[in-house]
Scaffold this motif. Structure first.
Motif, PDB file in Angstrom:
ATOM      1  N   ARG A 168     -25.585  -2.354  -0.175  1.00 16.91           N
ATOM      2  CA  ARG A 168     -24.613  -2.932  -0.855  1.00 16.91           C
ATOM      3  C   ARG A 168     -23.823  -4.019  -0.167  1.00 16.91           C
ATOM      4  NH1 ARG A 168     -24.105  -0.206  -5.819  1.00 16.91           N
ATOM      5  NH2 ARG A 168     -24.614   1.913  -5.845  1.00 16.91           N
ATOM      6  N   SER A 169     -23.853  -4.010   1.292  1.00 17.52           N
ATOM      7  CA  SER A 169     -22.883  -4.876   2.255  1.00 17.52           C
ATOM      8  C   SER A 169     -23.653  -6.161   2.148  1.00 17.52           C
ATOM      9  CB  SER A 169     -22.752  -4.164   3.330  1.00 17.52           C
ATOM     10  OG  SER A 169     -24.020  -3.861   3.838  1.00 17.52           O
ATOM     11  N   GLY A 170     -24.945  -6.261   2.051  1.00 17.99           N
ATOM     12  CA  GLY A 170     -25.625  -7.513   1.751  1.00 17.99           C
ATOM     13  C   GLY A 170     -26.132  -8.109   3.005  1.00 17.99           C
ATOM     14  N   ILE A 171     -26.546  -9.080   3.315  1.00 23.17           N
ATOM     15  CA  ILE A 171     -26.820  -9.663   4.690  1.00 23.17           C
ATOM     16  C   ILE A 171     -25.493 -10.315   5.381  1.00 23.17           C
ATOM     17  CG2 ILE A 171     -28.003 -11.645   5.511  1.00 23.17           C
ATOM     18  CD1 ILE A 171     -30.228 -11.300   3.379  1.00 23.17           C
ATOM     19  N   ALA A 172     -25.200 -10.213   6.286  1.00 25.32           N
ATOM     20  CA  ALA A 172     -23.950 -10.408   7.067  1.00 25.32           C
ATOM     21  C   ALA A 172     -24.032 -12.410   7.203  1.00 25.32           C
ATOM     22  CB  ALA A 172     -23.796  -9.866   8.485  1.00 25.32           C
ATOM     23  N   LEU A 173     -23.004 -12.698   6.612  1.00 27.77           N
ATOM     24  CA  LEU A 173     -22.749 -13.990   6.710  1.00 27.77           C
ATOM     25  C   LEU A 173     -21.918 -14.655   8.212  1.00 27.77           C
ATOM     26  CD1 LEU A 173     -22.181 -15.028   2.977  1.00 27.77           C
ATOM     27  CD2 LEU A 173     -24.119 -14.936   4.269  1.00 27.77           C
ATOM     28  N   LYS A 174     -22.645 -15.400   8.879  1.00 29.51           N
ATOM     29  CA  LYS A 174     -21.835 -15.813  10.115  1.00 29.51           C
ATOM     30  C   LYS A 174     -21.578 -17.003  10.458  1.00 29.51           C
ATOM     31  CE  LYS A 174     -24.218 -11.837  12.218  1.00 29.51           C
ATOM     32  NZ  LYS A 174     -25.018 -11.270  13.363  1.00 29.51           N
ATOM     33  N   LEU A 177     -30.361  -8.689  -4.850  1.00 26.92           N
ATOM     34  CA  LEU A 177     -29.216  -7.659  -4.167  1.00 26.92           C
ATOM     35  C   LEU A 177     -28.338  -8.781  -3.718  1.00 26.92           C
ATOM     36  CD1 LEU A 177     -31.444  -4.940  -2.317  1.00 26.92           C
ATOM     37  CD2 LEU A 177     -29.101  -4.420  -3.811  1.00 26.92           C
ATOM     38  N   GLN A 178     -29.125 -10.065  -3.104  1.00 26.19           N
ATOM     39  CA  GLN A 178     -28.184 -11.206  -2.649  1.00 26.19           C
ATOM     40  C   GLN A 178     -27.418 -11.710  -3.548  1.00 26.19           C
ATOM     41  OE1 GLN A 178     -31.280 -13.538  -1.142  1.00 26.19           O
ATOM     42  NE2 GLN A 178     -31.035 -12.711   0.971  1.00 26.19           N
ATOM     43  N   HIS A 179     -27.702 -11.791  -4.738  1.00 23.80           N
ATOM     44  CA  HIS A 179     -26.806 -12.620  -5.883  1.00 23.80           C
ATOM     45  C   HIS A 179     -26.248 -11.962  -7.131  1.00 23.80           C
ATOM     46  CE1 HIS A 179     -28.590 -15.794  -3.248  1.00 23.80           C
ATOM     47  NE2 HIS A 179     -29.778 -15.458  -3.718  1.00 23.80           N
ATOM     48  N   ALA A 180     -26.730 -10.828  -7.206  1.00 17.03           N
ATOM     49  CA  ALA A 180     -26.058  -9.898  -8.208  1.00 17.03           C
ATOM     50  C   ALA A 180     -25.546  -8.760  -7.506  1.00 17.03           C
ATOM     51  CB  ALA A 180     -27.123  -9.521  -9.112  1.00 17.03           C
ATOM     52  N   LYS A 181     -24.203  -8.888  -6.934  1.00 19.63           N
ATOM     53  CA  LYS A 181     -23.855  -7.894  -5.996  1.00 19.63           C
ATOM     54  C   LYS A 181     -23.583  -6.264  -6.470  1.00 19.63           C
ATOM     55  CE  LYS A 181     -23.034 -11.071  -2.964  1.00 19.63           C
ATOM     56  NZ  LYS A 181     -24.079 -11.090  -1.719  1.00 19.63           N
ATOM     57  N   GLY A 182     -24.271  -5.295  -5.698  1.00 20.05           N
ATOM     58  CA  GLY A 182     -24.114  -4.150  -6.160  1.00 20.05           C
ATOM     59  C   GLY A 182     -24.871  -3.297  -7.165  1.00 20.05           C
TER      60      GLY A 182
END
Length: 421
Positions: A404-410, A53-58
Motif C-alpha cells: 500500500r505504501s507504493g514505490i518510494a519517491l526520492k 497500485l501506483q495510480h489507484a492507491k490502496g
C-alpha cells in the motif's frame, strides 16, 4: 516528428474503449480478476497490478484466473472453495472478467450462445454484495488478437475475424448492461502488426513477458480512463541547453546548472548539465527487452529530451550511477531513462507484487491435491495443510499492507556530461 504526432493521435482514438465518465477502478478498490489463461498469467508478471497500485492507491487484487477457463467450463478439483466464498473473503468491490478466447474456437455460429452466457455471468453477480456493503461492479475484457507467427499461425486472418466478432459481442453485452468494457483486441492487433519490436506471444494467443508488459500499459490506461492525470503518464524531462531552461513531468527539476567549463578526465571541452530531480510520480516499469520498440510503446517509456546540445557524446548518471549514453542529436530527440535507480526500485516493487500473488496462490490453489482429498489426506503433511493454507493467506494479506505504501519517491542528483568516445 510528423510520424510521432500521427501515432499520438491514433493512440488517443484507439485505446480509449472504456465508456463512462468515472474510472472503472477507484482508489481503495478490492479487485478480483477471473477468466482464462490470459487472466491467470497476469499474476506471475505483475505489470498490470503494479500499474494499478501506483495510480489507484490502496487497491488490493486477488487473481482467480485459471488456465483454460471459459464462461461455462470452469472445472475445479474436489472440495475446492467456491468462487463466491473467495470473493466474500476478499471483500470484493469489482470483478474484472476476461473471457472469449476459449469460446471463440466454437466459431461465429456460437456467438449467440456466447452472448447468452455472458449475460448469465452478469446476472449471476447482479446485486451481490461481496464486500458486505455495496453491489459488486463488473468489468468485461475482450480477448487479445492472434499474432502472426508464420507456420505456427496459418489461419491468423480467419482467427482474427472470429476474435473481432467475439470482441464486438462482449462490447454489445457490456453496453446493454451498462458496465465498462476494455478492448484489448484492437490494442493487441495494432501492436502485433507493428514491424519493429519483439513478438508479443509464444504461440499466437498466449502472451510472453514482453507481451504482458506491452498490453498491461493499455489495460491499465483503460481501467483508469476517466481523467488521465499526470500521475498516470510517463516521466518527461525537457531541457534546452542553449536557453538554460528545463521542466519535468513526473520529476521536478531544481538547481539546474549548465556548465561549459568543468573539466575531468572523462570529459571533452567540459560540458555538463546537472540538476536535482525530485520524483513526483512513480516511474514506469522498463520493458523486458533491449530491442527497439514500436512508436506506440516508446511513448510509454520515461524519457529525457535535451535540445541544442553541442556536438558530442553525452552520458547520463543519476546519483553517480550510469543510466544512458547517446550522441547529442539523439538526446535532442529523446532518450529513455528507465534504467535508473528509481526504475530498479520499481522492478523490486513488482517482484514484491508477484511474491504476494504467489502466497495467495498457495493459499487458494494448493499445488498438490492428493494432500487435500487424496490418499495423503491423513498423512502428517495432509493434516498440516489446512493450517499452512491459512498461514499463506495471512502472508498474502500482510504483503498487501506492505504494498500500500507504493514505490518510494526520492530526490536524486542528475548529471549529463560530454564524454570521450
Amino acid at each position: 516528428m510528423k510520424h510521432l504526432s500521427i501515432v499520438a493521435i491514433l493512440l488517443g482514438g484507439l485505446f480509449c474503449s472504456v465508456a463512462g465518465a468515472q474510472s472503472p477502478i477507484r482508489p481503495g478498490d478490492r479487485i478480483a480478476i477471473v477468466g482464462n489463461t490470459f487472466a491467470d498469467q497476469l499474476r506471475i508478471h505483475g505489470y498490470l497490478e503494479t500499474a494499478l497500485l501506483q495510480h489507484a492507491k490502496g487497491v488490493s487484487i486477488r487473481n482467480l484466473g485459471w488456465g483454460g477457463d471459459m464462461l461455462t467450463a470452469r472445472d475445479r478439483p474436489t472440495n475446492f472453495p467456491s468462487e463466491e466464498s473467495t470473493l466474500r473473503d476478499h471483500g470484493t468491490d469489482v470483478i474484472i472478467a476476461c473471457f472469449g478466447m476459449g469460446e471463440s474456437f466454437d466459431g461465429i455460429e456460437a456467438l449467440d450462445q456466447f452472448r447468452r452466457d455472458l449475460q448469465s455471468f452478469i446476472t449471476s453477480h447482479a446485486g451481490k454484495q461481496y464486500n458486505g456493503e455495496t453491489d459488486v461492479r463488473l468489468i468485461l475484457v475482450s480477448p487479445i488478437a492472434c499474432e502472426d507467427l508464420g507456420k505456427l499461425t496459418p489461419n491468423r486472418e480467419a482467427r482474427n475475424d472470429v476474435l473481432r466478432a467475439y470482441t464486438q459481442a462482449t462490447n454489445d453485452v457490456a453496453s446493454a448492461a451498462e458496465i465498462p468494457f476494455v478492448n484489448l483486441f484492437e490494442t493487441s492487433l495494432y501492436l502485433m502488426d507493428e514491424p519493429v519490436g519483439p513478438k508479443l506471444t509464444t504461440n499466437g494467443i498466449h502472451l510472453n513477458r514482453f507481451g504482458y508488459w506491452a498490453i498491461s500499459h493499455e489495460f491499465a490506461n483503460q481501467l483508469l480512463a476517466s481523467d488521465q492525470p499526470d500521475d498516470v503518464r510517463p516521466w518527461r524531462i525537457t531541457i534546452d541547453a542553449r536557453a538554460q531552461t528545463g521542466q519535468g513531468r513526473g520529476v521536478e527539476l531544481s538547481q539546474l546548472t549548465i556548465n561549459h567549463s568543468a573539466v575531468s578526465d572523462s570529459q571533452v571541452n567540459g560540458f555538463e548539465i546537472t540538476f536535482q530531480g525530485t520524483e513526483t510520480t512513480a516511474p514506469r516499469l522498463p520493458p523486458p527487452t533491449d530491442q527497439p520498440l514500436p512508436s506506440p510503446l516508446a511513448f510509454h517509456r520515461d524519457t529525457m529530451v535535451v535540445q541544442n546540445l553541442p556536438a558530442g557524446t553525452y552520458q547520463l548518471t543519476i546519483d553517480g550511477e550510469h543510466v544512458a549514453t547517446a550522441a547529442g542529436d539523439a538526446w535532442g530527440q529523446g532518450i529513455p531513462v528507465d534504467r535508473s535507480p528509481a526504475h530498479r526500485e520499481a522492478e523490486r516493487y513488482r517482484a514484491d507484487v508477484n511474491d504476494k500473488n504467489l502466497q495467495f496462490t498457495y493459499s487458494w490453489k494448493a499445488l498438490n491435491q492428493v494432500h487435500i482429498v487424496g490418499e495423503r489426506k491423513r498423512s502428517p503433511s495432509g493434516r498440516a495443510l489446512p493450517g499452512e493454507v491459512i498461514q499463506f493467506n495471512r502472508i498474502a494479506n500482510q504483503r498487501d499492507e506492505t504494498l500500500r505504501s507504493g514505490i518510494a519517491l526520492k530526490s536524486r542528483r542528475w548529471r549529463l556530461a560530454r564524454v570521450e568516445r
